[in-house]
Design an enzyme around this catalytic site. Structure first.
Site, mmCIF file in Angstrom:
data_model
loop_
_atom_site.group_PDB
_atom_site.id
_atom_site.type_symbol
_atom_site.label_atom_id
_atom_site.label_comp_id
_atom_site.label_asym_id
_atom_site.label_seq_id
_atom_site.Cartn_x
_atom_site.Cartn_y
_atom_site.Cartn_z
ATOM 1 N N ASN A 104 54.861 17.922 60.679
ATOM 2 C CA ASN A 104 56.425 18.738 60.594
ATOM 3 C C ASN A 104 57.206 17.581 61.202
ATOM 4 O O ASN A 104 58.536 17.358 60.860
ATOM 5 C CB ASN A 104 56.261 20.010 61.055
ATOM 6 N N GLY A 180 48.981 21.283 66.041
ATOM 7 C CA GLY A 180 48.960 21.733 64.559
ATOM 8 C C GLY A 180 48.722 23.240 64.662
ATOM 9 O O GLY A 180 49.155 23.844 65.485
ATOM 10 N N THR A 184 43.154 25.581 63.039
ATOM 11 C CA THR A 184 42.451 24.305 63.138
ATOM 12 C C THR A 184 41.980 24.091 64.518
ATOM 13 O O THR A 184 40.846 23.480 64.716
ATOM 14 C CB THR A 184 43.444 23.105 62.544
ATOM 15 N N GLU A 202 48.734 22.454 71.243
ATOM 16 C CA GLU A 202 50.211 22.869 71.062
ATOM 17 C C GLU A 202 50.242 23.422 69.648
ATOM 18 O O GLU A 202 50.275 22.671 68.810
ATOM 19 C CB GLU A 202 51.121 21.549 71.416
ATOM 20 N N CYS A 236 57.749 24.218 65.090
ATOM 21 C CA CYS A 236 56.950 25.403 65.712
ATOM 22 C C CYS A 236 58.059 25.817 66.476
ATOM 23 O O CYS A 236 57.766 27.238 66.995
ATOM 24 C CB CYS A 236 56.017 24.732 66.582
ATOM 25 N N GLU A 415 52.476 20.458 78.151
ATOM 26 C CA GLU A 415 53.190 19.120 77.784
ATOM 27 C C GLU A 415 54.394 18.738 78.699
ATOM 28 O O GLU A 415 55.086 19.884 79.373
ATOM 29 C CB GLU A 415 53.201 18.863 76.469
HETATM 30 O O1 TXE Z 1 48.299 21.859 60.384
HETATM 31 P P1 TXE Z 1 46.747 21.486 60.534
HETATM 32 P P2 TXE Z 1 49.162 21.495 58.991
HETATM 33 C C1 TXE Z 1 51.216 25.041 61.774
HETATM 34 C C2 TXE Z 1 51.901 25.875 60.627
HETATM 35 C C3 TXE Z 1 51.257 25.092 59.345
HETATM 36 C C4 TXE Z 1 49.921 25.259 59.999
HETATM 37 C C5 TXE Z 1 49.142 24.148 59.140
HETATM 38 O O2 TXE Z 1 51.676 27.202 60.542
HETATM 39 O O3 TXE Z 1 51.392 25.773 58.359
HETATM 40 O O4 TXE Z 1 49.839 24.846 61.416
HETATM 41 O O5 TXE Z 1 49.623 22.870 59.431
HETATM 42 C C6 TXE Z 1 44.228 17.571 61.619
HETATM 43 N N1 TXE Z 1 39.261 18.393 63.004
HETATM 44 N N2 TXE Z 1 51.871 24.183 62.429
HETATM 45 O O6 TXE Z 1 48.362 21.795 57.803
HETATM 46 O O7 TXE Z 1 46.051 21.709 59.431
HETATM 47 C C7 TXE Z 1 44.960 17.150 60.164
HETATM 48 O O8 TXE Z 1 44.663 16.042 59.700
HETATM 49 C C8 TXE Z 1 40.251 17.611 63.380
HETATM 50 C C9 TXE Z 1 52.278 24.171 63.567
HETATM 51 O O9 TXE Z 1 49.810 20.408 59.473
HETATM 52 O O10 TXE Z 1 46.442 22.075 61.759
HETATM 53 C C10 TXE Z 1 46.560 17.008 61.064
HETATM 54 O O11 TXE Z 1 46.381 15.575 61.321
HETATM 55 N N3 TXE Z 1 41.486 17.395 63.115
HETATM 56 C C11 TXE Z 1 52.550 22.909 64.466
HETATM 57 C C12 TXE Z 1 46.389 17.884 62.159
HETATM 58 O O12 TXE Z 1 45.271 18.287 62.333
HETATM 59 C C13 TXE Z 1 41.993 18.214 61.918
HETATM 60 C C14 TXE Z 1 52.935 21.884 63.519
HETATM 61 C C15 TXE Z 1 47.302 18.979 61.935
HETATM 62 O O13 TXE Z 1 46.768 19.610 60.818
HETATM 63 C C16 TXE Z 1 40.846 19.034 61.482
HETATM 64 C C17 TXE Z 1 52.275 21.728 62.465
HETATM 65 C C18 TXE Z 1 39.590 19.256 62.000
HETATM 66 N N4 TXE Z 1 38.748 19.764 61.520
HETATM 67 C C19 TXE Z 1 51.531 22.807 61.903
HETATM 68 N N5 TXE Z 1 41.771 19.824 60.275
HETATM 69 C C20 TXE Z 1 53.229 23.036 65.687
HETATM 70 N N6 TXE Z 1 52.983 23.701 66.618
HETATM 71 O O14 TXE Z 1 54.143 22.020 65.839
HETATM 72 C C21 TXE Z 1 42.790 19.202 60.235
HETATM 73 N N7 TXE Z 1 43.176 18.309 61.230
#
Ligand code: TXE
Length: 438
Positions: A104, A180, A184, A202, A236, A415
């Protein structure tokens, strides 16, 4: 591992030299602002004015802030008086640490943790989201020019379940900093915890925006448009649950619908638009599933937006009109789940207790925004809000020295400031006994 071989020399590089290299990176990012700005908007879909004014300037601020902070980072000593012993605490870099970041705010969030990890003397294995890899690639070229030695920052690209997983489970990676989704992070924690790795998580948020009748109305309205829909609501910290005091509710509802309906959605690199594209087809479909739910639920009323937009000149983009949904039940799916989108819910309330109970009834606890000019109310409410951040009469007002992070399912750890330098170092207490006899 390349990173491991580089750790000894990098961790023994003087603070001033490390600080200078981080400042060089910040300078080079600023010199290449346009390239980074364009790449970020094309990759993520965010409006180019947002990349140029927020995302990329914050990347250089991340490096510049920690270039200075690390030269001010201190530790402590304790004199055991009467026991002839002196204690001092060393804060040593951990070694090789992992950084995994989301799509994001791609480079903004990737570097928010790379900068302090490097400043503290660690070597980093960093993986950006596979959805937005471009600016991370550009960063590597900058770091080499800035004089960062090879092997100190190692960018790897790939899927989370493969490349991300490999970082998390590698025995030589001592700590994982993840930003993320909450789901996850559960998976990452299940892998990392039995390996006794340090974890900084975070995660998502479902942040309330609480508006009392005594607010500074125009400032609140202008800010609420941003806190609801900046970056297409894919931050977020966006205020996706709006609660308005009953006496102000109808006026706010009419004005907000009127202002939101005027927001222009279009191609990210066209400066004439307020909002850009949703990041991916999959994410757009996830958002539409929530909007469709509202269409079939008599307790929900779509006040405006929510329609997909097909731009004639860019038929393959994922565009959505910003959407306001009035809900009656605070426990409904739209009020309890993070949609991470240009969709906000709207509910009235009468008293402080009533809105506090609704706001705190959430799995998340990242940030709250509170609009009131009553000091006593501000103090009462901010004491009882269960979030890691409370903004009063402002939003996304960031001082990088402050602890940043959420409670409940919004994350683990903080952080920012010296908090993150403590995360990326291991404290060691040395206790020296000495003889007081001359
Ligand atoms: O996050 P992901 P995504 C939330 C928001 C969004 C949801 C999913 O609700 O819809 O999370 O977003 C890596 N082992 N936020 O799909 O899937 C992946 O490759 C290790 C809030 O972007 O969590 C990416 O680099 N790594 C958040 C990173 O994790 C893994 C901002 C994030 O992916 C993995 C973004 C695994 N098993 C999303 N699976 C905020 N707080 O700002 C995935 N990844």
């Amino acid at each position: 591992m390349v990173a491991e071989n580089s750790f000894l020399s990098w961790s023994n590089t003087s603070l001033n030299k490390r600080s200078q290299i981080l400042s060089n990176i910040a300078d080079l990012i600023e010199e290449n602002l346009d390239d980074f700005t364009l790449a970020e908007s094309i990759d993520n879909g965010k409006p180019i004015h947002l990349s140029k004014s927020i995302d990329i300037p914050r990347v250089s601020a991340n490096f510049r802030f920690y270039a200075h902070a690390v030269t001010q980072f201190y530790s402590e000593s304790h004199e055991s008086q009467g026991l002839n012993a002196l204690n001092y605490t060393l804060r040593k870099p951990m070694g090789v640490v992992g950084r995994i970041s989301p799509w994001n705010l791609p480079l903004y969030l990737l570097t928010w943790k790379i900068a302090p990890a490097l400043a503290a003397g660690n070597c980093v294995i960093a993986k950006p989201s596979e959805i937005t890899p471009m600016t991370a690639f550009l960063l590597c070229e900058i770091c080499e020019k800035a004089g960062l030695p090879k092997g100190v920052l190692n960018l790897v690209h790939g899927l989370g379940s493969e490349t991300g997983q490999a970082i998390v489970e590698h025995p030589k990676v001592k700590a994982i900093s993840f930003t993320g989704g909450t789901k996850t992070s559960e998976h990452i924690a299940r892998t990392a915890t039995p390996m006794f790795k340090k974890l900084s998580l975070e995660l998502g948020g479902k942040n309330p925006n609480i508006i009392f009748e005594d607010c500074d109305y125009e400032k609140m309205m202008t800010t609420t448009l941003k806190s609801s829909f900046a970056n297409q609501g894919q931050i977020c910290l966006c205020g996706s649950r709006i609660y308005v005091q009953k006496t102000l509710y109808n006026k706010f509802k009419n004005d907000f619908v009127n202002r939101v309906s005027k927001l222009k959605v279009g191609h990210p690199i066209d400066d004439n638009f307020d909002m850009g594209a949703i990041v991916s087809k999959a994410h757009l479909e996830k958002i539409e599933s929530y909007i469709n739910l509202a269409k079939t639920n008599h307790n929900m009323n779509i006040l405006c937006g929510g329609e997909k937009l097909i731009l004639k000149s860019y038929p393959n983009g994922y565009y959505l009109k910003p959407c306001i949904i009035e809900v009656k039940d605070n426990k409904c799916k739209l009020n309890q789940e993070e949609i991470f989108s240009p969709v906000v819910t709207l509910m009235p309330f009468e008293t402080e207790n009533e809105v506090l109970n609704m706001v705190n009834d959430s799995l998340y606890g990242l940030s709250s925004t509170l609009w009131t000019q009553n000091l006593n109310r501000c103090m009462r409410m901010s004491q009882r809000l269960e979030t890691g951040i409370v903004w009063v009469n402002t939003w996304l007002n960031r001082d990088l020295r402050t602890p940043f992070g959420g409670t409940k399912q919004s994350g683990v750890g903080r952080e920012g400031g010296f908090e993150v330098l403590r995360f990326f170092t291991e404290p060691k207490n040395v206790c020296i006994d000495y003889n007081t006899e001359f």
